[in-house]
Design a protein around this motif. Structure first.
Motif, mmCIF file in Angstrom:
data_model
loop_
_atom_site.group_PDB
_atom_site.id
_atom_site.type_symbol
_atom_site.label_atom_id
_atom_site.label_comp_id
_atom_site.label_asym_id
_atom_site.label_seq_id
_atom_site.Cartn_x
_atom_site.Cartn_y
_atom_site.Cartn_z
ATOM 1 N N GLU A 48 11.852 -27.037 2.070
ATOM 2 C CA GLU A 48 12.820 -26.314 1.231
ATOM 3 C C GLU A 48 13.419 -27.252 0.189
ATOM 4 O O GLU A 48 13.808 -28.379 0.510
ATOM 5 C CB GLU A 48 13.949 -25.724 2.084
ATOM 6 C CG GLU A 48 13.588 -24.456 2.807
ATOM 7 C CD GLU A 48 13.192 -23.310 1.894
ATOM 8 O OE1 GLU A 48 13.854 -23.053 0.877
ATOM 9 O OE2 GLU A 48 12.176 -22.661 2.208
ATOM 10 N N GLY A 49 13.452 -26.791 -1.044
ATOM 11 C CA GLY A 49 14.073 -27.553 -2.116
ATOM 12 C C GLY A 49 13.296 -28.770 -2.569
ATOM 13 O O GLY A 49 13.793 -29.547 -3.386
ATOM 14 N N ARG A 50 12.081 -28.951 -2.078
ATOM 15 C CA ARG A 50 11.256 -30.098 -2.483
ATOM 16 C C ARG A 50 10.667 -29.834 -3.863
ATOM 17 O O ARG A 50 9.634 -29.192 -4.004
ATOM 18 C CB ARG A 50 10.142 -30.343 -1.466
ATOM 19 C CG ARG A 50 10.548 -30.874 -0.121
ATOM 20 C CD ARG A 50 10.563 -32.391 -0.054
ATOM 21 N NE ARG A 50 9.351 -33.018 -0.542
ATOM 22 C CZ ARG A 50 8.301 -33.339 0.231
ATOM 23 N NH1 ARG A 50 8.320 -33.092 1.529
ATOM 24 N NH2 ARG A 50 7.248 -33.925 -0.305
ATOM 25 N N LYS A 51 11.367 -30.310 -4.875
ATOM 26 C CA LYS A 51 10.919 -30.091 -6.259
ATOM 27 C C LYS A 51 9.576 -30.740 -6.522
ATOM 28 O O LYS A 51 8.802 -30.252 -7.345
ATOM 29 C CB LYS A 51 11.979 -30.586 -7.230
ATOM 30 C CG LYS A 51 13.228 -29.732 -7.188
ATOM 31 C CD LYS A 51 14.274 -30.194 -8.162
ATOM 32 C CE LYS A 51 15.479 -29.266 -8.021
ATOM 33 N NZ LYS A 51 16.673 -29.799 -8.619
ATOM 34 N N ASP A 52 9.265 -31.851 -5.827
ATOM 35 C CA ASP A 52 7.967 -32.504 -6.004
ATOM 36 C C ASP A 52 6.824 -31.598 -5.558
ATOM 37 O O ASP A 52 5.687 -31.782 -5.986
ATOM 38 C CB ASP A 52 7.918 -33.840 -5.258
ATOM 39 C CG ASP A 52 8.120 -33.699 -3.756
ATOM 40 O OD1 ASP A 52 9.004 -32.922 -3.327
ATOM 41 O OD2 ASP A 52 7.410 -34.391 -3.000
ATOM 42 N N LEU A 53 7.128 -30.600 -4.725
ATOM 43 C CA LEU A 53 6.126 -29.624 -4.283
ATOM 44 C C LEU A 53 6.242 -28.307 -5.045
ATOM 45 O O LEU A 53 5.497 -27.369 -4.781
ATOM 46 C CB LEU A 53 6.271 -29.356 -2.779
ATOM 47 C CG LEU A 53 5.981 -30.534 -1.851
ATOM 48 C CD1 LEU A 53 6.333 -30.172 -0.421
ATOM 49 C CD2 LEU A 53 4.524 -30.947 -1.965
ATOM 50 N N GLY A 54 7.194 -28.241 -5.952
ATOM 51 C CA GLY A 54 7.395 -27.005 -6.715
ATOM 52 C C GLY A 54 8.221 -25.973 -5.980
ATOM 53 O O GLY A 54 8.308 -24.827 -6.417
ATOM 54 N N ASN A 55 8.816 -26.356 -4.877
ATOM 55 C CA ASN A 55 9.609 -25.424 -4.070
ATOM 56 C C ASN A 55 11.041 -25.383 -4.607
ATOM 57 O O ASN A 55 11.917 -26.086 -4.131
ATOM 58 C CB ASN A 55 9.593 -25.846 -2.599
ATOM 59 C CG ASN A 55 8.219 -25.741 -1.996
ATOM 60 O OD1 ASN A 55 7.354 -25.048 -2.509
ATOM 61 N ND2 ASN A 55 8.004 -26.432 -0.906
ATOM 62 N N THR A 56 11.252 -24.535 -5.598
ATOM 63 C CA THR A 56 12.535 -24.504 -6.294
ATOM 64 C C THR A 56 13.373 -23.273 -5.965
ATOM 65 O O THR A 56 14.551 -23.236 -6.293
ATOM 66 C CB THR A 56 12.308 -24.564 -7.811
ATOM 67 O OG1 THR A 56 11.452 -23.484 -8.200
ATOM 68 C CG2 THR A 56 11.675 -25.896 -8.208
ATOM 69 N N SER A 57 12.792 -22.288 -5.320
ATOM 70 C CA SER A 57 13.534 -21.073 -4.959
ATOM 71 C C SER A 57 13.754 -21.034 -3.456
ATOM 72 O O SER A 57 12.916 -21.529 -2.682
ATOM 73 C CB SER A 57 12.752 -19.823 -5.375
ATOM 74 O OG SER A 57 12.559 -19.793 -6.770
ATOM 75 N N PRO A 58 14.858 -20.434 -3.016
ATOM 76 C CA PRO A 58 15.088 -20.309 -1.573
ATOM 77 C C PRO A 58 13.908 -19.603 -0.895
ATOM 78 O O PRO A 58 13.402 -18.595 -1.384
ATOM 79 C CB PRO A 58 16.356 -19.464 -1.487
ATOM 80 C CG PRO A 58 17.055 -19.695 -2.787
ATOM 81 C CD PRO A 58 15.953 -19.869 -3.805
ATOM 82 N N GLY A 59 13.447 -20.173 0.204
ATOM 83 C CA GLY A 59 12.333 -19.601 0.958
ATOM 84 C C GLY A 59 10.975 -20.161 0.592
ATOM 85 O O GLY A 59 9.992 -19.902 1.281
ATOM 86 N N ASP A 60 10.897 -20.935 -0.492
ATOM 87 C CA ASP A 60 9.589 -21.480 -0.908
ATOM 88 C C ASP A 60 8.986 -22.401 0.140
ATOM 89 O O ASP A 60 7.768 -22.403 0.333
ATOM 90 C CB ASP A 60 9.714 -22.246 -2.226
ATOM 91 C CG ASP A 60 9.783 -21.352 -3.451
ATOM 92 O OD1 ASP A 60 9.589 -20.120 -3.313
ATOM 93 O OD2 ASP A 60 10.035 -21.894 -4.555
ATOM 94 N N GLY A 61 9.808 -23.184 0.823
ATOM 95 C CA GLY A 61 9.283 -24.121 1.811
ATOM 96 C C GLY A 61 8.535 -23.416 2.922
ATOM 97 O O GLY A 61 7.431 -23.812 3.301
ATOM 98 N N VAL A 62 9.106 -22.346 3.408
ATOM 99 C CA VAL A 62 8.484 -21.572 4.482
ATOM 100 C C VAL A 62 7.278 -20.800 3.947
ATOM 101 O O VAL A 62 6.209 -20.773 4.560
ATOM 102 C CB VAL A 62 9.515 -20.616 5.125
ATOM 103 C CG1 VAL A 62 8.853 -19.692 6.127
ATOM 104 C CG2 VAL A 62 10.636 -21.417 5.791
ATOM 105 N N LYS A 63 7.444 -20.181 2.792
ATOM 106 C CA LYS A 63 6.381 -19.347 2.221
ATOM 107 C C LYS A 63 5.142 -20.170 1.868
ATOM 108 O O LYS A 63 4.016 -19.715 2.059
ATOM 109 C CB LYS A 63 6.889 -18.620 0.978
ATOM 110 C CG LYS A 63 5.900 -17.636 0.401
ATOM 111 C CD LYS A 63 6.526 -16.812 -0.719
ATOM 112 C CE LYS A 63 5.554 -15.736 -1.219
ATOM 113 N NZ LYS A 63 6.159 -14.905 -2.271
ATOM 114 N N TYR A 64 5.360 -21.379 1.362
ATOM 115 C CA TYR A 64 4.245 -22.199 0.891
ATOM 116 C C TYR A 64 4.024 -23.429 1.769
ATOM 117 O O TYR A 64 3.670 -24.492 1.296
ATOM 118 C CB TYR A 64 4.478 -22.599 -0.571
ATOM 119 C CG TYR A 64 4.633 -21.404 -1.472
ATOM 120 C CD1 TYR A 64 3.552 -20.578 -1.741
ATOM 121 C CD2 TYR A 64 5.865 -21.080 -2.011
ATOM 122 C CE1 TYR A 64 3.699 -19.458 -2.553
ATOM 123 C CE2 TYR A 64 6.030 -19.964 -2.824
ATOM 124 C CZ TYR A 64 4.937 -19.161 -3.087
ATOM 125 O OH TYR A 64 5.082 -18.045 -3.889
#
Length: 175
Positions: free
Chosen positions: A67-83
């Protein structure tokens, strides 16, 4: 590569999983020029570790750590789990899913359906694409397992296991 060779590389892989992935692995290796025994040994060693010998195509952890890992492009809430990590190489992060979508011109629409990477054809294709995108054949040709691991993993997690798979792969592929 035949089923017996893959079983020698990943002795703990089930026969059902070998049957499920063998043709897709061969297609992927051909498509992405993973076409020498040494390249194949490195590729299959990494997949052996990342997938737990073809058992996992989805990361066991929830993905909350991303979650919130901009280096992975996870910029929206829930991106970490989704991706979270999926496929035989554990493709991780919205940016990587998007990059694969761009590569395939959106055919698979992974940003909307990341679970599709769990299908055998995409699980292998994504692994080959990631390998190619990061020019890992170059490091495989140099027999540099540490460099390959660093690019795939971001560190050296599981290096000993990866090296054990590599040793088995080199024997099985006569390189």
């Amino acid at each position: 590569m035949d089923k017996q060779t893959l079983k020698r590389i990943m002795p703990y892989a089930s026969d059902a999983n070998i049957d499920k992935y063998i043709s897709h692995l061969n297609d992927t290796m051909k498509q992405f020029s993973i076409d020498t025994p040494l390249r194949q040994a490195h590729f299959l060693a990494q997949l052996g570790h990342e997938s737990g010998s073809l058992r996992y195509v989805r990361e066991i952890a929830s993905g909350e750590a991303y979650e919130g890992r901009k280096d992975l492009g996870n910029t929206s809430p829930g991106d970490g789990v989704k991706y979270k990590g999926r496929g035989l190489i554990q493709l991780t992060g919205k940016a990587n899913y998007k990059a694969f979508d761009d590569y395939t011109h959106g055919v698979y629409n992974l940003l909307e359906h990341p679970e599709r990477v769990e299908q055998p054809d995409l699980a292998t294709m994504v692994a080959g694409w990631f390998w190619d995108k990061n020019n890992l054949n170059r490091y495989a040709d140099q027999d540099d397992a540490r460099k390959v691991t660093k690019i795939i993993n971001g560190g050296y997690n599981g290096l000993d296991d990866r090296l054990n798979f590599l040793k088995q792969a080199k024997v099985a592929l006569n390189c």
